[in-house]
Design a protein around this motif. Structure first.
Motif, PDB file in Angstrom:
ATOM      1  N   PRO A  87       2.934 -21.600  32.124  1.00  0.00           N
ATOM      2  CA  PRO A  87       1.424 -20.996  31.964  1.00  0.00           C
ATOM      3  C   PRO A  87       0.949 -20.984  30.799  1.00  0.00           C
ATOM      4  CG  PRO A  87       3.239 -19.010  31.469  1.00  0.00           C
ATOM      5  CD  PRO A  87       3.779 -20.449  31.710  1.00  0.00           C
ATOM      6  N   ILE A  88       1.524 -22.038  29.734  1.00  0.00           N
ATOM      7  CA  ILE A  88       0.878 -22.134  28.311  1.00  0.00           C
ATOM      8  C   ILE A  88      -0.391 -22.756  28.442  1.00  0.00           C
ATOM      9  CG2 ILE A  88       1.568 -23.142  26.150  1.00  0.00           C
ATOM     10  CD1 ILE A  88       4.471 -22.945  26.985  1.00  0.00           C
ATOM     11  N   GLY A  89      -0.403 -23.932  29.152  1.00  0.00           N
ATOM     12  CA  GLY A  89      -1.694 -24.671  29.079  1.00  0.00           C
ATOM     13  C   GLY A  89      -1.505 -26.021  28.689  1.00  0.00           C
ATOM     14  N   LYS A  90      -2.477 -26.728  28.113  1.00  0.00           N
ATOM     15  CA  LYS A  90      -2.213 -28.022  27.424  1.00  0.00           C
ATOM     16  C   LYS A  90      -1.639 -27.758  26.011  1.00  0.00           C
ATOM     17  CE  LYS A  90      -6.358 -30.126  29.892  1.00  0.00           C
ATOM     18  NZ  LYS A  90      -7.439 -30.949  29.904  1.00  0.00           N
ATOM     19  N   VAL A  91      -0.317 -28.566  26.007  1.00  0.00           N
ATOM     20  CA  VAL A  91       0.246 -28.589  24.711  1.00  0.00           C
ATOM     21  C   VAL A  91       0.733 -30.043  24.511  1.00  0.00           C
ATOM     22  CG1 VAL A  91       1.117 -26.278  24.949  1.00  0.00           C
ATOM     23  CG2 VAL A  91       2.517 -28.118  25.722  1.00  0.00           C
ATOM     24  N   SER A  92       1.002 -30.119  23.059  1.00  0.00           N
ATOM     25  CA  SER A  92       1.621 -31.596  22.712  1.00  0.00           C
ATOM     26  C   SER A  92       3.193 -31.801  23.404  1.00  0.00           C
ATOM     27  CB  SER A  92       1.703 -31.606  21.287  1.00  0.00           C
ATOM     28  OG  SER A  92       2.604 -32.866  20.723  1.00  0.00           O
ATOM     29  N   ALA A  93       3.224 -32.885  24.017  1.00  0.00           N
ATOM     30  CA  ALA A  93       4.600 -32.984  24.637  1.00  0.00           C
ATOM     31  C   ALA A  93       5.501 -33.223  23.681  1.00  0.00           C
ATOM     32  CB  ALA A  93       4.353 -34.390  25.542  1.00  0.00           C
ATOM     33  N   LEU A  94       5.365 -33.707  22.527  1.00  0.00           N
ATOM     34  CA  LEU A  94       6.353 -33.922  21.530  1.00  0.00           C
ATOM     35  C   LEU A  94       6.779 -32.690  20.964  1.00  0.00           C
ATOM     36  CD1 LEU A  94       8.151 -35.942  19.697  1.00  0.00           C
ATOM     37  CD2 LEU A  94       5.926 -36.050  18.240  1.00  0.00           C
ATOM     38  N   ASN A  95       5.726 -31.714  20.496  1.00  0.00           N
ATOM     39  CA  ASN A  95       6.099 -30.491  19.830  1.00  0.00           C
ATOM     40  C   ASN A  95       6.915 -29.727  20.822  1.00  0.00           C
ATOM     41  OD1 ASN A  95       4.813 -31.440  17.598  1.00  0.00           O
ATOM     42  ND2 ASN A  95       3.058 -30.281  17.985  1.00  0.00           N
ATOM     43  N   PHE A  96       6.372 -29.557  22.169  1.00  0.00           N
ATOM     44  CA  PHE A  96       7.143 -28.592  23.129  1.00  0.00           C
ATOM     45  C   PHE A  96       8.369 -29.103  23.201  1.00  0.00           C
ATOM     46  CE2 PHE A  96       8.106 -27.767  27.488  1.00  0.00           C
ATOM     47  CZ  PHE A  96       7.818 -26.162  27.465  1.00  0.00           C
ATOM     48  N   SER A  97       8.686 -30.485  23.502  1.00  0.00           N
ATOM     49  CA  SER A  97      10.154 -30.701  23.744  1.00  0.00           C
ATOM     50  C   SER A  97      10.965 -30.802  22.791  1.00  0.00           C
ATOM     51  CB  SER A  97       9.881 -32.338  24.364  1.00  0.00           C
ATOM     52  OG  SER A  97       9.359 -33.138  23.203  1.00  0.00           O
ATOM     53  N   LEU A  98      10.399 -31.139  21.513  1.00  0.00           N
ATOM     54  CA  LEU A  98      11.305 -30.651  20.293  1.00  0.00           C
ATOM     55  C   LEU A  98      11.661 -29.372  20.034  1.00  0.00           C
ATOM     56  CD1 LEU A  98       9.627 -33.015  17.435  1.00  0.00           C
ATOM     57  CD2 LEU A  98      11.668 -33.570  19.207  1.00  0.00           C
ATOM     58  N   GLY A  99      10.707 -28.500  20.293  1.00  0.00           N
ATOM     59  CA  GLY A  99      10.893 -26.980  20.232  1.00  0.00           C
ATOM     60  C   GLY A  99      12.034 -26.385  21.086  1.00  0.00           C
ATOM     61  N   LEU A 100      11.723 -26.864  22.605  1.00  0.00           N
ATOM     62  CA  LEU A 100      12.621 -26.680  23.721  1.00  0.00           C
ATOM     63  C   LEU A 100      14.155 -26.981  23.343  1.00  0.00           C
ATOM     64  CD1 LEU A 100      12.922 -25.112  26.390  1.00  0.00           C
ATOM     65  CD2 LEU A 100      12.216 -27.434  27.181  1.00  0.00           C
ATOM     66  N   THR A 101      14.489 -28.039  23.014  1.00  0.00           N
ATOM     67  CA  THR A 101      15.596 -28.681  22.825  1.00  0.00           C
ATOM     68  C   THR A 101      16.226 -28.246  21.599  1.00  0.00           C
ATOM     69  OG1 THR A 101      14.723 -30.591  21.681  1.00  0.00           O
ATOM     70  CG2 THR A 101      15.174 -30.958  24.090  1.00  0.00           C
ATOM     71  N   LEU A 102      15.696 -28.071  20.785  1.00  0.00           N
ATOM     72  CA  LEU A 102      16.190 -27.413  19.381  1.00  0.00           C
ATOM     73  C   LEU A 102      16.535 -26.069  19.574  1.00  0.00           C
ATOM     74  CD1 LEU A 102      17.172 -27.903  16.437  1.00  0.00           C
ATOM     75  CD2 LEU A 102      14.959 -27.370  15.787  1.00  0.00           C
ATOM     76  N   ALA A 103      15.690 -25.228  20.324  1.00  0.00           N
ATOM     77  CA  ALA A 103      15.852 -23.885  20.635  1.00  0.00           C
ATOM     78  C   ALA A 103      17.348 -23.770  21.539  1.00  0.00           C
ATOM     79  CB  ALA A 103      14.809 -23.020  21.381  1.00  0.00           C
ATOM     80  N   VAL A 104      17.365 -24.637  22.395  1.00  0.00           N
ATOM     81  CA  VAL A 104      18.550 -24.618  23.331  1.00  0.00           C
ATOM     82  C   VAL A 104      20.094 -24.896  22.570  1.00  0.00           C
ATOM     83  CG1 VAL A 104      19.756 -25.762  25.390  1.00  0.00           C
ATOM     84  CG2 VAL A 104      17.259 -25.103  25.351  1.00  0.00           C
ATOM     85  N   ALA A 105      19.821 -25.970  21.545  1.00  0.00           N
ATOM     86  CA  ALA A 105      20.830 -26.244  20.985  1.00  0.00           C
ATOM     87  C   ALA A 105      21.195 -25.165  19.972  1.00  0.00           C
ATOM     88  CB  ALA A 105      20.561 -27.468  19.812  1.00  0.00           C
ATOM     89  N   LEU A 106      20.388 -24.440  19.112  1.00  0.00           N
ATOM     90  CA  LEU A 106      20.807 -23.203  18.533  1.00  0.00           C
ATOM     91  C   LEU A 106      21.166 -22.177  19.102  1.00  0.00           C
ATOM     92  CD1 LEU A 106      18.040 -23.732  15.741  1.00  0.00           C
ATOM     93  CD2 LEU A 106      20.309 -24.665  15.452  1.00  0.00           C
TER      94      LEU A 106
END
Length: 350
Positions: A87-106
């Protein structure tokens, strides 16, 4: 009735502890001691311990996969790609994917470490008496023994699956930080060594936007030009003009001292890069009598009658010259690109 009598009557009477009264302990600050230790299921059943070990290893493995995903997202998604994420809306695909994968890794590294500590490491509570701050030899020996005991209780040596996957996760997470260095900017490759100037490109007046004829340039005047086809509304205009900006001066042919400069000119009209070779400021001052061009930032001075060599100031080398000629329509045109990169520090960088 006096107040003293009234207060005595209202005081609670001592009751027998058997009837619910709280008895006062002789020492209310006495050490209550530790409750009896309760063994965990992992301490009693090796199969349960193995399940916990596999859970921890799975979390560390997911962390490694997320780190690989982080690097892959950096390569796959362009910077300007926009996606709709509910439900976030329009976001940068690069920023969203980087934040999600790094959050999962940590998160998986932290969750794996917590689960490891709670289910497999020893949870026996030990009361340790306070001791003086000074480290006595006995204390040092005790610390070493405690460390060895902790290493044994962590079962790190015995649970090789946990150890190997943990080391793998911890070793790969820093790769995310290395990949982030890409945000310092795209690799320049050889882009800085080339400009939009090419054979046949007409010289266009920066102020009027019209192609330049030889008669448009008077002796002693300073004219600024850009390559034909480069417009201010173009994407990347600033990047291109920062390399291709040109200043044109008309000299008397007999005043030109440098042979190559004379060969690359047309009827005494010479074209040099407008970008100072010190820190890249635009050169905008010209002295007609001496043929000197002055950079207003740090006063680097170039002799335009002698190959634009540096005669004063901190600039490291001469201004690059553009070879020019005349096309069939009578307009000035470039006969190629600059023979060397424009701007500062290229000699030092090789």
């Amino acid at each position: 009735m006096s107040s003293q009598e009234n207060s005595e009557e209202n005081l609670p009477t001592k009751q027998d502890p058997a009837h619910g009264a709280v008895a006062v302990a002789d020492n209310p600050f006495a050490d209550p001691g530790l409750p009896p230790h309760e063994a965990r299921q992992q301490d009693l059943d090796e199969r349960t311990a193995k399940r916990s070990e596999r859970t921890v290893a799975l979390l560390f493995t997911v962390s490694m996969l997320a780190t690989i995903g982080f690097i892959a997202c950096f390569v796959i998604f362009p910077v300007d790609k926009i996606v709709h994420i509910w439900p976030i809306g329009k976001v940068s695909a690069l920023n969203f994917s980087l934040g999600l994968t790094l959050a999962v890794a940590l998160f998986c590294i932290g969750a794996g470490a917590v689960h490891w500590a709670r289910t497999l490491m020893s949870d026996v509570e030990i009361a340790d008496e306070r001791h003086p701050i000074a480290a006595e030899p006995e204390v040092k020996a005790k610390v070493l023994n405690d460390f060895k005991q902790g290493a044994e209780e962590s079962v790190l040596g015995r649970r090789k699956l946990i150890r190997n996957t943990m080391f793998g996760a911890l070793a790969m997470v820093p790769l995310s930080g290395i990949v982030l260095l890409r945000d310092l900017g795209p690799l320049p490759e050889d882009k800085l060594r080339h400009t939009l100037w090419a054979k046949g490109k007409a010289l266009v007046n920066m102020n009027t936007g019209e192609p330049l004829r030889p008669e448009d340039i008077a002796v002693g005047s300073l004219t600024f030009a850009k390559p034909e086809g480069l417009e201010e509304h173009d994407h990347g205009f600033l990047n291109e003009i920062a390399k291709a900006a040109l200043m044109i001066v008309r000299l008397q042919p007999e005043d030109i001292k440098d042979k190559r400069e004379l060969d690359w000119s047309h009827e005494g009209i010479v074209a040099y890069s407008k970008i100072c070779t010190h820190v890249g400021c635009p050169i905008s001052l010209y002295e007609q009598q001496t043929h000197h061009a002055l950079c207003p930032c740090h006063q680097s001075t170039f002799d335009l009658s002698d190959g634009a060599r540096v005669i004063f100031g901190p600039a490291g080398h001469a201004l690059p010259q553009l070879r020019i000629g005349l096309n069939d329509e009578g307009y000035l045109e470039a006969l190629g690109d600059f023979d060397e990169p424009v701007g500062p520090a290229f000699w030092e960088r090789g």
